[in-house]
Motif scaffolding. Structure first.
Motif, PDB file in Angstrom:
ATOM      1  N   GLY A  79      21.654  48.003  32.076  1.00  0.00           N
ATOM      2  CA  GLY A  79      20.542  48.757  32.647  1.00  0.00           C
ATOM      3  C   GLY A  79      20.807  50.251  32.598  1.00  0.00           C
ATOM      4  N   THR A  82      20.183  51.573  29.185  1.00  0.00           N
ATOM      5  CA  THR A  82      18.735  51.633  28.969  1.00  0.00           C
ATOM      6  C   THR A  82      18.145  52.881  29.621  1.00  0.00           C
ATOM      7  OG1 THR A  82      18.665  49.207  28.974  1.00  0.00           O
ATOM      8  CG2 THR A  82      16.573  50.362  29.262  1.00  0.00           C
ATOM      9  N   GLY A  83      18.563  53.151  30.861  1.00  0.00           N
ATOM     10  CA  GLY A  83      18.086  54.331  31.555  1.00  0.00           C
ATOM     11  C   GLY A  83      18.492  55.615  30.861  1.00  0.00           C
ATOM     12  N   SER A 103      11.629  57.967  39.556  1.00  0.00           N
ATOM     13  CA  SER A 103      12.546  56.856  39.281  1.00  0.00           C
ATOM     14  C   SER A 103      12.947  56.101  40.546  1.00  0.00           C
ATOM     15  CB  SER A 103      13.804  57.364  38.561  1.00  0.00           C
ATOM     16  OG  SER A 103      14.562  58.228  39.392  1.00  0.00           O
ATOM     17  N   LEU A 106      12.135  52.366  40.906  1.00  0.00           N
ATOM     18  CA  LEU A 106      13.014  51.338  40.345  1.00  0.00           C
ATOM     19  C   LEU A 106      13.937  50.767  41.409  1.00  0.00           C
ATOM     20  CD1 LEU A 106      13.960  53.151  37.006  1.00  0.00           C
ATOM     21  CD2 LEU A 106      12.509  51.118  37.225  1.00  0.00           C
ATOM     22  N   ILE A 132      17.664  46.433  37.062  1.00  0.00           N
ATOM     23  CA  ILE A 132      16.699  47.496  37.374  1.00  0.00           C
ATOM     24  C   ILE A 132      17.378  48.654  38.103  1.00  0.00           C
ATOM     25  CG2 ILE A 132      14.621  48.039  38.719  1.00  0.00           C
ATOM     26  CD1 ILE A 132      13.691  45.137  38.105  1.00  0.00           C
ATOM     27  N   VAL A 135      19.142  50.673  35.554  1.00  0.00           N
ATOM     28  CA  VAL A 135      18.262  51.610  34.840  1.00  0.00           C
ATOM     29  C   VAL A 135      18.120  52.899  35.646  1.00  0.00           C
ATOM     30  CG1 VAL A 135      15.925  51.998  33.958  1.00  0.00           C
ATOM     31  CG2 VAL A 135      16.994  49.759  33.661  1.00  0.00           C
ATOM     32  N   HIS A 136      17.921  52.755  36.966  1.00  0.00           N
ATOM     33  CA  HIS A 136      17.808  53.942  37.832  1.00  0.00           C
ATOM     34  C   HIS A 136      19.082  54.773  37.783  1.00  0.00           C
ATOM     35  CE1 HIS A 136      18.474  56.005  41.745  1.00  0.00           C
ATOM     36  NE2 HIS A 136      17.236  56.406  41.525  1.00  0.00           N
ATOM     37  N   GLY A 138      21.289  54.876  35.383  1.00  0.00           N
ATOM     38  CA  GLY A 138      21.405  55.478  34.058  1.00  0.00           C
ATOM     39  C   GLY A 138      20.584  56.748  33.940  1.00  0.00           C
TER      40      GLY A 138
END
Length: 507
Positions: A79, A82-83, A103, A106, A132, A135-136, A138
């Motif tokens: 994740g 991805t972020g 963000s 998320l 998820i 992702v935040h 990242g």
């Protein structure tokens, strides 16, 4: 003249508040999520076992549960990568503060999934929630130092730039403390423990929108001088705002384009090749230094050292306290000693402690006291990392690039960081099986290699403007030092103290 001013000259409550809010609701969550799954590991596995048996009438074996738990841990890094890939587009479209605020959604989604997973009897809600929130992390791991680096005056950029690393250490420490068996480290409380990320984010969402966007973003990318001055007036109690705006406009005029470069163009731009190589080396080096392996296997090392099982959790909390102290030491000394000494000293000390672990493990059969030397070396590696290598790479990523290159530079740095994090987590167990304690000598070679690169290549960036830092690399990149030529229709004509600006078009 600015170089000789005291470090705290321009430190205002608004700068401190923004540094705290941006880090509290973002960077601290990264540290928290790194450590929070360690304490309830057995309870999470038991939950997976119960729900799979209930729903599919199938009793999974220990091997499958270990794989599923490993996925729960490592999906956070996927994740994160991805972020990191989204950072460039987000900060260009929404700004630095705007990206942080947006963000937060998320975290509310990911935290809710983990918090309600036991109620819904769904193990995959835990995995999805971890992804998820990854992702935040990242996104925020790159955006927070970028935002703080752009709002800080040059003599405080190092201090504010390391505030996020302190919060990362606080997040790890907080997860270790809350995971104690006397607090939330109980079977019935693990969903609550995982979902605590909601509360710092709620504080950030309520308060951060009241503060201004990055002045550099407002001026260089949006061309809004009045909003820039308004933001500077909020962040500066004293100082020459006119000079600061003119410095930004000089950087704007030096850019061949005020549009953000793509990652592909950044990697093929000969004028920044040494800056790109530098962020590649320091970001890969900080993860391949073995710090993640040390964090992951701390309990096992302490167990091998003969520390009684009930005391291991408290010893681990002690290492968390060392992290916080070391991080604060780095933050409060960086403007005095500079970036280079912290990163060189940190990596050299980590390498020395890696050698110490190898020697102590090899000799502890003959000399039992050597097991305690290995514990000391583990603490030394963590302290060495937190004092410099934990935060300086993110700081200098902001400092080495001008406005048009910075978002893509953070995308590259973030992806390499998370990819290296993920790789070391998977490779270390096999590496340890093949090489035994000698695997720490590999980490030592990485640490000392990064230190050598820093000594020979990376200049000191303390008290330098972004344009001055860019010009310091001009010789290495075999390009002429830039003589800025106007390409902007905005020009500062007059500013009366903190008053209004009069602009006129350049003809």
């Amino acid at each position: 003249q600015d170089d000789h001013k005291p470090t705290m000259t321009h430190l205002t409550w608004s700068l401190l508040a923004v540094a705290f809010l941006a880090s509290f609701g973002s960077s601290m969550l990264y540290g928290f999520n790194l450590a929070v799954v360690n304490s309830p590991a057995e309870y999470i596995k038991a939950f997976y076992n119960e729900t799979l048996t209930e729903q599919h009438h199938w009793i999974p074996d220990e091997h499958f549960l270990t794989i599923l738990y490993s996925l729960t841990v490592s999906i956070f890094a996927i994740g994160g990568m991805t972020g990191a890939l989204l950072v460039g587009k987000l900060v260009t479209k929404y700004g630095r503060k705007g990206t942080l605020v947006r963000s937060t959604m998320l975290v509310f989604i990911g935290g809710s999934l983990m918090g309600f997973s036991r109620w819904f009897r769904n193990p995959f809600m835990v995995v999805a929630g971890r992804f998820i929130t990854g992702v935040h992390s990242g996104i925020s791991l790159s955006v927070v130092p970028m935002y703080l680096g752009e709002i800080a005056p040059k003599n405080l950029r190092g201090f504010l730039g390391l505030v996020p690393s302190i919060h990362i250490c606080l997040g790890v420490f907080g997860a270790q403390v809350l995971g104690l068996s006397e607090l939330l480290g109980k079977e019935e409380h693990w969903p609550l423990l995982l979902s605590l990320v909601l509360f710092p984010t709620l504080v950030q969402l309520m308060l951060l929108p009241w503060f201004p966007e990055s002045p550099r973003y407002l001026l260089i990318e949006k061309g809004n001088v009045h909003a820039t001055v308004s933001a500077l007036k909020c962040f500066r109690k004293k100082g020459n705002i006119q000079a600061e705006v003119e410095e930004m406009q000089e950087e704007q005029r030096s850019l061949s384009s005020i549009k953000t470069l793509s990652v592909r163009r950044l990697l093929t731009d000969c004028s920044v090749r040494w800056q790109v190589l530098t962020i590649v080396v320091v970001n890969i080096g900080m993860q391949l230094s073995g710090i993640d392996a040390i964090w992951f296997y701390t309990n096992e090392i302490f167990r091998n050292a003969g520390i009684p099982e009930p005391h291991i959790q408290y010893t681990t909390v002690g290492t968390g306290a060392v992290e916080v102290i070391a991080g604060m030491l780095g933050c409060f000394t960086i403007e005095r000693v500079g970036r280079r000494p912290l990163i060189i000293g940190g990596f050299l000390f980590m390498g020395l402690c890696c050698v110490g672990i190898t020697v102590s493990v090899l000799l502890q059969a003959q000399f039992p006291f050597m097991s305690y030397i290995s514990v000391g070396c583990v603490v030394g590696i963590i302290a060495g990392f937190c004092i410099g290598p934990a935060g300086v790479p993110f700081l200098i990523t902001a400092e080495l690039f001008k406005q048009s290159h910075r978002p893509s530079a953070y995308t590259v740095a973030g992806c390499l960081n998370w990819l290296s994090n993920f790789t070391i987590g998977f490779v270390f167990p096999f590496l340890e099986d093949m090489t035994g304690p000698y695997c720490y000598l590999i980490f030592c070679a990485v640490c000392w290699g990064v230190a050598a690169y820093t000594i020979w290549v990376i200049p000191e960036t303390k008290n330098k403007t972004f344009l001055e830092i860019s010009q310091m690399f001009a010789t290495k990149n075999s390009v002429q030092k830039e003589d800025p030529t106007p390409n902007s229709h905005l020009k500062l004509a007059l500013m009366n103290g903190y008053g209004s600006l009069r602009l006129h078009d350049e003809k």
